[in-house]
Design a protein around this motif. Structure first.
Motif, PDB file in Angstrom:
ATOM      1  N   CYS A   1     -14.730  -0.345 -75.128  1.00 47.77           N
ATOM      2  CA  CYS A   1     -13.828  -1.395 -74.640  1.00 47.77           C
ATOM      3  C   CYS A   1     -12.787  -0.771 -73.707  1.00 47.77           C
ATOM      4  O   CYS A   1     -12.190   0.260 -74.034  1.00 47.77           O
TER       5      CYS A   1
ATOM      6  N   SER B   1     -13.347  -9.883 -82.418  1.00 46.33           N
ATOM      7  CA  SER B   1     -12.571  -9.628 -81.214  1.00 46.33           C
ATOM      8  C   SER B   1     -13.215 -10.313 -80.016  1.00 46.33           C
ATOM      9  O   SER B   1     -14.256  -9.869 -79.532  1.00 46.33           O
TER      10      SER B   1
ATOM     11  N   HIS C   1     -11.162 -11.677 -76.962  1.00 46.68           N
ATOM     12  CA  HIS C   1     -10.379 -11.131 -75.855  1.00 46.68           C
ATOM     13  C   HIS C   1     -10.636 -11.819 -74.516  1.00 46.68           C
ATOM     14  O   HIS C   1     -10.072 -11.411 -73.497  1.00 46.68           O
TER      15      HIS C   1
ATOM     16  N   ARG D   1     -15.228 -11.468 -70.438  1.00 45.81           N
ATOM     17  CA  ARG D   1     -15.471 -10.636 -71.614  1.00 45.81           C
ATOM     18  C   ARG D   1     -16.304  -9.402 -71.240  1.00 45.81           C
ATOM     19  O   ARG D   1     -16.033  -8.305 -71.727  1.00 45.81           O
TER      20      ARG D   1
ATOM     21  N   GLU E   1      -9.674 -12.489 -82.772  1.00 52.58           N
ATOM     22  CA  GLU E   1      -8.616 -11.677 -82.177  1.00 52.58           C
ATOM     23  C   GLU E   1      -8.680 -11.777 -80.655  1.00 52.58           C
ATOM     24  O   GLU E   1      -9.772 -11.792 -80.064  1.00 52.58           O
ATOM     25  N   TYR E   2      -7.506 -11.814 -80.055  1.00 50.48           N
ATOM     26  CA  TYR E   2      -7.446 -11.994 -78.601  1.00 50.48           C
ATOM     27  C   TYR E   2      -6.307 -11.131 -78.068  1.00 50.48           C
ATOM     28  O   TYR E   2      -5.127 -11.445 -78.251  1.00 50.48           O
ATOM     29  N   ILE E   3      -6.667  -9.999 -77.431  1.00 52.74           N
ATOM     30  CA  ILE E   3      -5.657  -9.133 -76.820  1.00 52.74           C
ATOM     31  C   ILE E   3      -5.199  -9.758 -75.507  1.00 52.74           C
ATOM     32  O   ILE E   3      -6.028 -10.075 -74.631  1.00 52.74           O
TER      33      ILE E   3
ATOM     34  N   ASN F   1      -5.878 -12.182 -68.655  1.00 60.44           N
ATOM     35  CA  ASN F   1      -6.466 -13.194 -69.554  1.00 60.44           C
ATOM     36  C   ASN F   1      -5.402 -13.941 -70.332  1.00 60.44           C
ATOM     37  O   ASN F   1      -5.685 -14.502 -71.389  1.00 60.44           O
TER      38      ASN F   1
ATOM     39  N   TYR G   1      -0.900  -6.577 -75.620  1.00 58.57           N
ATOM     40  CA  TYR G   1      -1.527  -5.295 -75.328  1.00 58.57           C
ATOM     41  C   TYR G   1      -0.579  -4.115 -75.516  1.00 58.57           C
ATOM     42  O   TYR G   1       0.565  -4.140 -75.062  1.00 58.57           O
TER      43      TYR G   1
END
Length: 361
Positions: free
Chosen positions: A125, A227, A229, A236, A269-271, A277, A302
């Motif tokens: 990632c 995750s 994101h 993605r 989960e979403y960074i 984004n 982040y």
């Protein structure tokens, strides 16, 4: 581990330790003493198990198990980083000379331990420091459980929660992760609902995880955190290279199968990456993607790493994203950022330590 296995004793349950003691010419209660010394007292060596006969301890020390430095299987601390908020990151050495990270995250009334499931990570990632170095190997059960004991020892507090959100992809080490969860619950007295397993997604593994959890643990009450994101496939793929082989709709289909098997909701989960984004239209698209799902979204601002120029979003941007999800009737929370002054992002402490070692410092 199987009863009587000649492997590190950490990670084995009471019955296995009793059997092991009997196989080594001792009464079963010696196994109970070892269990208490390992899990309740956190013994690091046979010398600390003074309730055991000295002659037997000396005999065991003279004949360690094949492939291990000693019988107990505890790690050695290489480095420690403590942030102003009390977040404590440990760099631990394995018996074969590798290193891994574990983090203790204190909060009022709770202590969360973030554990690693692998040394390094193959998922690559872009926003993660761990993935920059690739994968060295998966961790064994005792190496996972040891992280919880090490944080407990250093912070002087019993952990209340464990999250598999450290180095590695847990679903590429499913058997050891599930056995470690079993140990944490059976031997350390934790509840499955206090444990979270986080994955970026490995094709065809989520239904298998659900089925194996039911077989091995009798139930699947731990939280599954997936995750995402990104709210679409193209974005993605830009952030998670392995997503090319696992389209987002296929991932969500597997999540639905996981929910059907376990009856447990999925946490996503979403960074939030500044300007990439984190806009409200991304939030609207994410809510639309998850519509009809029994789910919860955990937003993660982040934590910067040196290798990438991603930006941390502003607090106002984070709040706008959260409000946009709430307006779409999507359950959402924002993870509080911890340890920002002490190599907060996963893998940073390990990479700094490796760089110093390579430079001869």
């Amino acid at each position: 581990m199987t009863a009587g296995a000649t492997l590190p004793l950490l990670g084995q349950n009471l019955s296995a330790l009793e059997t092991w003691a009997i196989q080594h010419g001792q009464p079963a209660f010696r196994g109970r003493q070892i269990h208490d010394g390992l899990y309740a007292k956190g013994a690091r060596s046979l010398d600390q198990l003074t309730v055991l006969p000295k002659a037997w301890r000396q005999q065991l020390q003279a004949d360690p198990p094949k492939g291990a430095s000693d019988w107990l299987g505890r790690s050695r601390e290489l480095q420690r980083s403590v942030a102003r908020d009390g977040t404590t990151k440990l760099l631990l050495a394995t018996a074969d000379g590798l290193s891994l990270e574990a983090v203790g995250i204190p909060a009022p009334g709770r202590l969360t331990v973030c554990v690693s499931s692998q040394v390094g990570c193959p998922m690559a990632c872009r926003f993660c420091a761990t993935g920059k170095g690739g994968l060295q190997r998966s961790l064994a059960v005792h190496e996972i459980v040891d992280q919880v004991l090490s944080v407990r020892e250093v912070m002087g507090e019993r952990p209340s929660h464990v999250v598999f959100m450290g180095m590695g992809e847990p679903l590429l080490n499913v058997d050891a992760v599930l056995d470690a969860i079993g140990c944490l619950c059976e031997d350390l007295g934790m509840a499955q609902r206090q444990i979270t397993v986080s994955t970026v997604g490995v094709p065809h593994t989520l239904p298998t995880l659900a089925e194996r959890a039911l077989q091995r643990l009798g139930r699947a009450q731990f939280t599954l955190a997936v995750s995402l994101h990104a709210p679409n496939q193209s974005l993605r793929e830009n952030l998670i290279p392995t997503a090319r082989a696992y389209p987002i709709e296929a991932l969500l289909d597997d999540c639905r199968r996981y929910v059907a098997i376990t009856g447990r909701r999925v946490s996503f989960e979403y960074i939030l990456l500044g300007g990439l984004n984190d806009q409200t239209h991304h939030a609207t698209a994410l809510a639309r993607l998850l519509r009809g799902f029994q789910s919860h979204v955990n937003l993660i601002p982040y934590n910067p790493i040196e290798e990438e120029d991603f930006k941390r979003p502003s607090p106002a941007t984070v709040e706008a994203f959260r409000q946009a999800l709430r307006a779409s009737r999507t359950a959402v929370s924002v993870r509080a950022s911890r340890g920002l002054d002490a190599d907060a992002a996963c893998g940073q402490l390990r990479r700094r330590h490796q760089a110093v070692a390579q430079a001869g410092g």
